[in-house]
Write a protein that holds these residues in place. Structure first.
Motif, short mmCIF file in Angstrom:
data_model
loop_
_atom_site.label_atom_id
_atom_site.label_comp_id
_atom_site.label_asym_id
_atom_site.label_seq_id
_atom_site.Cartn_x
_atom_site.Cartn_y
_atom_site.Cartn_z
N UNK A 82 -127.94 35.57 -61.40
CA UNK A 82 -126.93 35.46 -61.78
C UNK A 82 -126.69 33.97 -61.98
N UNK A 83 -127.42 32.90 -62.73
CA UNK A 83 -126.92 31.57 -62.74
C UNK A 83 -126.62 31.68 -63.82
N UNK A 84 -125.52 31.04 -64.41
CA UNK A 84 -125.01 31.57 -65.32
C UNK A 84 -126.53 29.99 -66.63
N UNK A 85 -125.85 31.16 -68.23
CA UNK A 85 -126.55 29.89 -69.04
C UNK A 85 -127.09 28.44 -69.10
N UNK A 86 -125.49 27.91 -68.74
CA UNK A 86 -125.46 26.99 -69.04
C UNK A 86 -126.32 26.07 -67.58
N UNK A 87 -126.10 26.27 -66.45
CA UNK A 87 -127.05 25.94 -65.12
C UNK A 87 -128.13 26.21 -66.37
N UNK A 88 -129.05 26.96 -66.80
CA UNK A 88 -130.27 27.20 -66.90
C UNK A 88 -130.85 26.31 -68.00
N UNK A 89 -130.13 26.11 -68.84
CA UNK A 89 -130.04 25.11 -69.73
C UNK A 89 -129.87 23.71 -68.98
N UNK A 104 -126.55 23.04 -76.61
CA UNK A 104 -124.79 22.96 -76.47
C UNK A 104 -124.61 23.38 -74.50
N UNK A 105 -125.11 24.68 -74.08
CA UNK A 105 -124.75 25.23 -73.57
C UNK A 105 -124.62 24.25 -72.14
N UNK A 106 -125.82 23.36 -71.92
CA UNK A 106 -126.36 22.59 -70.58
C UNK A 106 -125.08 21.77 -70.30
N UNK A 107 -124.98 22.00 -69.22
CA UNK A 107 -123.97 21.85 -67.78
C UNK A 107 -123.90 20.63 -67.54
N UNK A 108 -123.23 19.88 -67.93
CA UNK A 108 -123.65 18.43 -67.65
C UNK A 108 -123.46 17.48 -66.26
N UNK A 109 -122.39 18.56 -65.17
CA UNK A 109 -122.29 18.75 -63.66
C UNK A 109 -123.70 18.89 -62.74
N UNK A 110 -124.63 20.16 -63.76
CA UNK A 110 -125.15 20.13 -63.11
C UNK A 110 -126.85 19.25 -62.42
#
Length: 438
Positions: A350-357, A309-315
């Motif tokens: 410090x990479x956001x969790x959404x980018x890691x996901x 759910x956190x995965x950043x679609x723009x990453x």
């Protein structure tokens, strides 16, 4: 919230008095009725991926509508798996899957299972001539199958968990089984042919047989269910196996006490109550814990779902796995160590969790495509079937299906039965028909 009445892991209460007694401590109010319930049936759950339906739970409104099989079968009872259980009664070219039974971990659910087997067998006039079950010796469904087959003098087929996943996908897609497919079976737990916990498998499979052609590298799982309920334990075990230290700036280490870490360290070093696993589900849990998403879960796959759910679609980035040929196993070993190292580096940066996901999901998709390319080069097979609970993840599916299709593969996914263990019984039925097992 108004809902059907049951505690977690228990069947729905069907009578007014039963509900008032069993659920008095759970519900604030009851809506009673004078219409008898003859068959419990939970709500169905479905998702959509790429404009196509992806069932998660096939129950009310779907079951027991038959799945049309690509070949005729003898009257067969396939009893399914332990979690998200359904059973399958099959005959001729029809497979009738039951509604959602639930997790076969208590007597109440087993009784519900037994009642529905008898009811569905009467409804469709199916007298089983063979029984199929999972290879796991401890499953209640497997014990039931042994007793049922033994009492009636019926042949009993033991079907490997991940082979059943791939066979279920093949069957619902109408594949005749005249040639193998590359089966990618990713889930949390399945009993492997070598006694280990499988779950990150690449099989060259038809209905009659399979060969394990690649798998995620075995990692230690200390405490079994304890590591499933507490993803931080899986994360710490995976870090240990990757040669990474447990610094308290990492969320899994911070979530555990020094005393617990000391015990865990001894477990891992000595192999005490620690099973090897190739589970993709546990890898998702470990990454979710490392990214700080969740350290303990309240229900199955919670950490992986929240990571999705956190995965950043723009990453656009991705994490890369290591792939090596293992001569001893005559297959490929996929090592997640580089992924774990890079996740730790990103967390500390410090990479956001959404980018890691997002990077993790993209890395898994790329790894699946890379392994399938290696297997196609070796075998000449160009059809891929994706099954197992991990493929409920539409973020992963939306990445991996275009990659495979773009590489020239024909890709099969689930649209009629769930990719999770609720579809296992269909696979067991067709594999048993093909003569696999005892």
């Amino acid at each position: 919230v108004m809902t059907s009445g049951n505690y977690a892991e228990e069947p729905i209460a069907t009578g007014n008095e039963e509900a008032l007694q069993r659920l008095a401590g759970l519900a604030d109010a009851f809506l009673l009725h004078d219409r008898d319930i003859h068959a419990r049936c939970d709500d169905s759950v479905t998702r959509v991926c790429g404009g196509k339906e992806l069932p998660v739970r096939r129950s009310r409104g779907y079951a027991p509508y038959p799945i049309h099989l690509p070949f005729p079968v003898r009257p067969t009872l396939a009893v399914g798996a332990e979690l998200k259980n359904t059973f399958c009664l099959a005959r001729e070219r029809y497979a009738f899957l039951s509604q959602h039974i639930g997790d076969m971990e208590n007597y109440e659910t087993l009784r519900f299972f037994e009642q529905m087997v008898e009811q569905l067998a009467r409804t469709f006039r199916i007298q089983p001539e063979m029984v199929a079950c999972d290879m796991h010796p401890g499953y209640l469904s497997t014990r039931y199958a042994r007793e049922r087959a033994g009492a009636a003098g019926l042949p009993l087929g033991f079907v490997q968990h991940h082979h059943a996943h791939i066979a279920a996908c093949m069957a619902e897609q109408g594949l005749p089984g005249d040639r193998p497919v590359i089966g990618v079976a990713f889930d949390g737990t399945g009993y492997g042919s070598d006694g280990a916990i499988w779950g990150g498998e690449f099989l060259l499979a038809d209905y009659a047989s399979f060969r394990r052609a690649a798998h995620l590298k075995y990692m230690p799982l200390p405490g079994g269910d304890a590591a499933i309920r507490r993803p931080y334990r899986a994360a710490l075990a995976y870090l240990w196996a990757a040669g990474l230290t447990w610094e308290e700036d990492l969320a899994p280490a911070a979530a555990s006490s020094p005393a617990e870490r000391s015990v865990l360290q001894r477990q891992l070093e000595r192999g005490l109550n620690t099973r090897p696993t190739s589970s993709a589900g546990r890898l998702f849990d470990a990454v979710a814990a490392l990214a700080g998403v969740r350290q303990e879960v309240n229900y199955e796959a919670q950490a992986a779902m929240e990571l999705e759910g956190l995965a950043n679609g723009a990453e656009k980035g991705r994490y890369d796995f290591a792939l090596a040929r293992d001569a001893a196993e005559q297959g490929w070993i996929i090592d997640p160590t580089p992924v774990l190292r890079t996740v730790v580096e990103d967390v500390r940066a410090g990479v956001p969790a959404g980018a890691i996901a997002a990077r993790f999901h993209s890395g898994v998709a790329q790894m699946i495509c890379q392994v399938c390319l290696c297997l196609r080069e070796e075998s000449g097979l160009a059809e891929v079937a994706l099954s197992g609970g991990v493929f409920q993840n539409v973020t992963l599916l939306a990445r991996v299906v275009p990659l495979l299709a773009g590489a020239g593969f024909t890709v099969y996914t689930h649209h009629l039965v769930p990719p999770n263990d609720a579809g296992i019984s269909l696979g067991q039925a067709v594999v048993a028909q093909a003569g696999c097992g005892e």
